[in-house]
Write a protein that holds these residues in place. Structure first.
Motif, short mmCIF file in Angstrom:
data_model
loop_
_atom_site.label_atom_id
_atom_site.label_comp_id
_atom_site.label_asym_id
_atom_site.label_seq_id
_atom_site.Cartn_x
_atom_site.Cartn_y
_atom_site.Cartn_z
N LYS A 33 -54.02 -15.14 -37.19
CA LYS A 33 -52.71 -15.13 -36.54
C LYS A 33 -52.41 -16.46 -35.86
N ARG A 34 -53.42 -17.03 -35.18
CA ARG A 34 -53.21 -18.33 -34.53
C ARG A 34 -52.92 -19.42 -35.56
N MET A 35 -53.62 -19.37 -36.67
CA MET A 35 -53.39 -20.35 -37.73
C MET A 35 -51.96 -20.26 -38.25
N MET A 36 -51.50 -19.05 -38.55
CA MET A 36 -50.13 -18.89 -39.05
C MET A 36 -49.12 -19.31 -38.01
N SER A 37 -49.41 -19.02 -36.74
CA SER A 37 -48.52 -19.44 -35.65
C SER A 37 -48.41 -20.96 -35.61
N ASN A 38 -49.54 -21.65 -35.73
CA ASN A 38 -49.52 -23.12 -35.74
C ASN A 38 -48.68 -23.66 -36.89
N LEU A 39 -48.85 -23.10 -38.07
CA LEU A 39 -48.13 -23.59 -39.24
C LEU A 39 -46.63 -23.35 -39.12
N ILE A 40 -46.25 -22.21 -38.58
CA ILE A 40 -44.82 -21.94 -38.40
C ILE A 40 -44.24 -22.84 -37.31
N ASN A 41 -45.01 -23.08 -36.23
CA ASN A 41 -44.56 -24.01 -35.20
C ASN A 41 -44.29 -25.39 -35.79
N ASN A 42 -45.18 -25.84 -36.66
CA ASN A 42 -44.99 -27.15 -37.29
C ASN A 42 -43.72 -27.17 -38.13
N ALA A 43 -43.47 -26.06 -38.84
CA ALA A 43 -42.26 -25.99 -39.67
C ALA A 43 -41.00 -26.08 -38.80
N VAL A 44 -41.02 -25.38 -37.65
CA VAL A 44 -39.87 -25.43 -36.74
C VAL A 44 -39.70 -26.84 -36.17
N ASP A 45 -40.82 -27.49 -35.83
CA ASP A 45 -40.73 -28.86 -35.31
C ASP A 45 -40.06 -29.80 -36.30
N PRO A 57 -61.03 -6.20 -42.99
CA PRO A 57 -59.98 -6.07 -44.00
C PRO A 57 -58.61 -6.14 -43.33
N THR A 58 -57.77 -7.05 -43.79
CA THR A 58 -56.48 -7.29 -43.15
C THR A 58 -55.35 -7.05 -44.14
N LEU A 59 -54.43 -6.17 -43.79
CA LEU A 59 -53.24 -5.91 -44.60
C LEU A 59 -52.25 -7.04 -44.31
N ARG A 76 -58.92 -12.12 -52.51
CA ARG A 76 -58.39 -10.77 -52.34
C ARG A 76 -59.55 -9.78 -52.42
N ILE A 77 -59.54 -8.80 -51.54
CA ILE A 77 -60.55 -7.75 -51.59
C ILE A 77 -59.89 -6.45 -52.01
N LYS A 78 -60.71 -5.54 -52.47
CA LYS A 78 -60.21 -4.23 -52.84
C LYS A 78 -59.62 -3.54 -51.61
N ALA A 79 -58.46 -2.92 -51.79
CA ALA A 79 -57.84 -2.21 -50.66
C ALA A 79 -58.80 -1.15 -50.14
N GLY A 121 -48.01 -8.40 -53.70
CA GLY A 121 -48.60 -8.75 -52.41
C GLY A 121 -48.40 -7.72 -51.32
N GLN A 122 -47.53 -6.74 -51.54
CA GLN A 122 -47.17 -5.80 -50.48
C GLN A 122 -48.37 -5.06 -49.90
N PHE A 123 -49.33 -4.68 -50.76
CA PHE A 123 -50.49 -3.93 -50.29
C PHE A 123 -51.79 -4.71 -50.51
N SER A 124 -51.70 -6.03 -50.46
CA SER A 124 -52.88 -6.86 -50.67
C SER A 124 -53.66 -7.03 -49.37
N PHE A 125 -54.99 -7.07 -49.50
CA PHE A 125 -55.90 -7.22 -48.37
C PHE A 125 -56.77 -8.45 -48.58
N SER A 126 -57.19 -9.04 -47.46
CA SER A 126 -58.20 -10.08 -47.48
C SER A 126 -59.12 -9.86 -46.28
N GLN A 127 -60.37 -10.34 -46.39
CA GLN A 127 -61.35 -10.18 -45.32
C GLN A 127 -61.20 -11.37 -44.36
N LEU A 128 -60.61 -11.14 -43.18
CA LEU A 128 -60.22 -12.24 -42.30
C LEU A 128 -60.62 -11.99 -40.85
#
Length: 638
Positions: free
Chosen positions: A277-289, A231-233, A378-381, A264-271
């Motif tokens: 984190k690596r996926m989000m890092s890649n996507l943000i890197n692409n946006a900066v590029d 569960p990931t906040l 989304r999973i239950k908190a 979305g402030q207290f939303s959770f997903s099973q990840l």
């Protein structure tokens, strides 16, 4: 009300607003000041005033910054200020200066341009954090590494060094959480001032996170082992990723922002957390590029419905043509975006989405920018997360924290609540034992009305927040802490039944008043009126939730963490209701066997003891069936 009275009221409100703004400025951690193009100081906080050798901020405001700093520091100060005003870029650098008492201090400084409403540069905002102790610890660690002949000696020094880094971050983060709460609560402060203060707070928080990233040992990541989903906040995780990116790209004219909707402030997903984190890092890197080293903005949006969470990575870069988007969505290999070595990173993105039940969509306009939209279930908190505070009109809110600014911030948050429910009382403590003594001296009625908000780590005290919850046995408590990812803290909190609120979300958690009377809450239903398949009583919420989700998933289950709550509601259940009891409870002295005896005497006939204990022959009465907690098949069969 006549004109004179209206004027008096307006002046009183303006005076209160100024005082509140002064209080917020004084709370700012680190050293903060801002000056105009000529170097005239326009404002500062108390730490800056003291180190400059003055007794009030008014004595410092209006002076030229080059007249109040040590002469050895003038050249470097002028150089950094000039560069910020000339280029319009934010600078992050280390510097050494001598403060008024003659002490040499090492600073981690961040300077950013101040702009007017038209975007013209009109001055500089400077924020500096004292990292002298950390640099000294770094030197000692280096010397220990070079000189120590034994590995254990080096490990000890590194541990001390890591503690210093963690302590510096702790000293910064706690006042920051309070500052953000105050800013959110101060509706009287003009929007421009609130935005400036929020930006300053975020900048200081980024410095704290940067210190930890730079000076604490990094956790090793293995790409070979299969990562378990957890569960990931999302809000806290995305904020950390955004902070890392701010410092990765601090030399580029790129602005990073976030827009988290309330849902979305207290939303959770099973990840798989590391892969996510690596996926989000890649996507943000692409946006900066996509900005090609030009000015741009990247925004992370977070929203949620009851069933899904949505994350958007939005940039105002060059955009993508339809044929490229088509290739990406058809999983055709692309080569665009690899000039800087980041690449499009889509292989890792696709694999992460597939393993985590995610979906991807892309909206882009050439010359305007791109939106990458991610969707996850989304999973239950989890039961341990505090996503709201519900108070009764007669409650006593006990706040325990060793940082005075946190108390000021909670007062600001509760101000509006107390206006609606004036009988609510707020009590502040900075010492664990004093809070315990206060709670234990309350009469029974007041004790039941206590709602405890406590920090976990209170400096230079033998007790921590969890100790206070355990010793007072308060049923309604929240651990407000930055240590929510610490497994030891997490597991102990679950065991004793307290919920956890990440400190960075303290400004976002909604606060409600429950006007239901105690009589209405305690009114029992008529005997046999409530039809359930079984009742489960266990103070280990994680274990109980696992049983409900995977073993009793086809059953209607009533769950109690405290066996006393079950006893108070027994009349609503038929006598043949299956009741599963744990044997050992942390909040009561009686055993599950004792509660089973009470239930048997009241006429309940289907009683089961879920336990890991070993019992002697004849120790278990005939009306009670023992099931070992690890015997899943037997639990299911019964």
């Amino acid at each position: 009300m006549d004109d004179y009275e209206q004027l008096k009221l307006a002046l009183k409100q303006a005076e209160a607003q100024v005082k509140r703004l002064e209080g917020i400025i004084a709370l700012l951690p680190g050293h903060v000041y801002w000056e105009d193009l000529s170097g005239k100081i326009l404002g500062c906080n108390d730490l800056q005033m003291i180190d400059a050798g003055f007794s009030s901020r008014n004595e410092l405001i209006g002076r030229n910054v080059y007249d109040v700093v040590n002469k050895d520091h003038i050249a470097s100060l002028r150089k950094s200020n000039t560069e910020v005003m000339k280029t319009g870029k934010t600078l992050l650098f280390e510097e050494i200066s001598t403060i008024a008492n003659g002490k040499k201090v090492v600073w981690l400084s961040r300077k950013t341009p101040l702009r007017d409403s038209d975007g013209n540069i009109e001055g500089v905002l400077g924020i500096s954090v004292d990292i002298t102790e950390m640099k000294e610890a770094e030197t000692r660690e280096k010397q220990a590494r070079e000189e120590a002949a034994h590995a254990n000696a080096r490990a000890e020094e590194q541990e001390k060094f890591a503690k210093v880094a963690d302590q510096v971050a702790h000293d910064i983060r706690s006042p920051l959480a309070s500052l953000l709460m105050i800013i959110k609560s101060c509706h009287e402060i003009p929007e421009t001032e609130r935005v400036a203060l929020r930006e300053a707070a975020i900048s200081i928080g980024d410095i704290a996170n940067s210190l930890l990233a730079k000076y604490k040992a990094k956790e090793a990541e293995s790409s070979i082992k299969t990562e378990e989903r957890q569960p990931t906040l999302l809000s806290a995780t995305l904020l950390q990723i955004l902070t890392d990116k701010k410092f990765q790209y601090n030399e580029l004219p790129v602005k990073f922002q976030h827009d988290f909707h309330t849902a979305g402030q207290f939303s959770f997903s099973q990840l798989e957390l590391s892969s996510f984190k690596r996926m989000m890092s890649n996507l943000i890197n692409n946006a900066v590029d996509a900005f090609e080293k030009k000015e741009g903005q990247v925004t992370l949006e977070l929203d949620a419905t009851d069933e899904h969470v949505y994350i958007k990575v939005i940039d105002n870069g060059k955009g993508m043509p339809p044929e490229l988007i088509e290739k990406i969505m058809q999983k055709i290999a692309v080569t665009e975006g690899k000039a800087e070595g980041h690449g499009i990173g889509l292989t890792q993105v696709r694999e992460t989405l597939e393993r985590n039940n995610g979906k991807l969509s892309i909206h882009s306009t050439v010359g305007q920018g791109t939106q990458i939209i991610l969707e996850f279930p989304r999973i239950k908190a989890p039961n341990w997360i505090a996503d709201k505070i519900i108070l009764n009109p007669q409650d006593i809110v006990v706040i325990l924290d060793d940082d005075a600014s946190i108390h000021f911030a909670w007062d600001a948050r509760f101000e509006e609540i107390i206006e609606k429910a004036p009988k609510i009382r707020v009590k502040h403590f900075e010492v664990c034992q004093e809070a315990i003594d206060f709670i234990k001296k309350l009469d029974e009625a007041d004790y039941k009305n206590v709602f405890l908000l406590t920090d976990f780590e209170l400096l230079k005290q033998e007790l921590n927040g969890l100790h206070v919850v355990e010793k007072t046995k308060i049923e309604r408590s929240i651990l407000v802490t930055s240590h929510y990812t610490n497994m030891v803290v997490y597991e102990r909190a679950i065991k004793i039944g307290t919920k956890i609120l990440p400190k960075q979300l303290a400004s976002e958690i909604p606060i409600y008043i429950d006007h239901t009377t105690n009589e209405e809450k305690q009114e029992p239903q008529k005997e046999g009126q409530k039809k359930v398949d079984l009742v489960l009583v266990d103070d280990n919420e994680t274990f109980a939730q696992t049983l409900i989700d995977f073993i009793f998933d086809q059953d209607v289950v009533d769950y109690y963490r405290d066996p006393r709550k079950l006893l108070a509601n027994l009349n609503q259940y038929p006598k043949d209701t299956r009741i599963y009891l744990d044997n050992n409870f942390t909040m009561v002295d009686e055993l599950g066997i004792d509660f089973a005896k009470n239930l048997h005497e009241l006429g309940f006939t289907r009683l089961y003891l879920l336990s890991g204990d070993t019992f002697k022959p004849g120790e278990i009465p005939s009306y009670l069936t023992v099931i070992i907690k690890t015997d899943i098949d037997k639990i299911r069969d019964w």
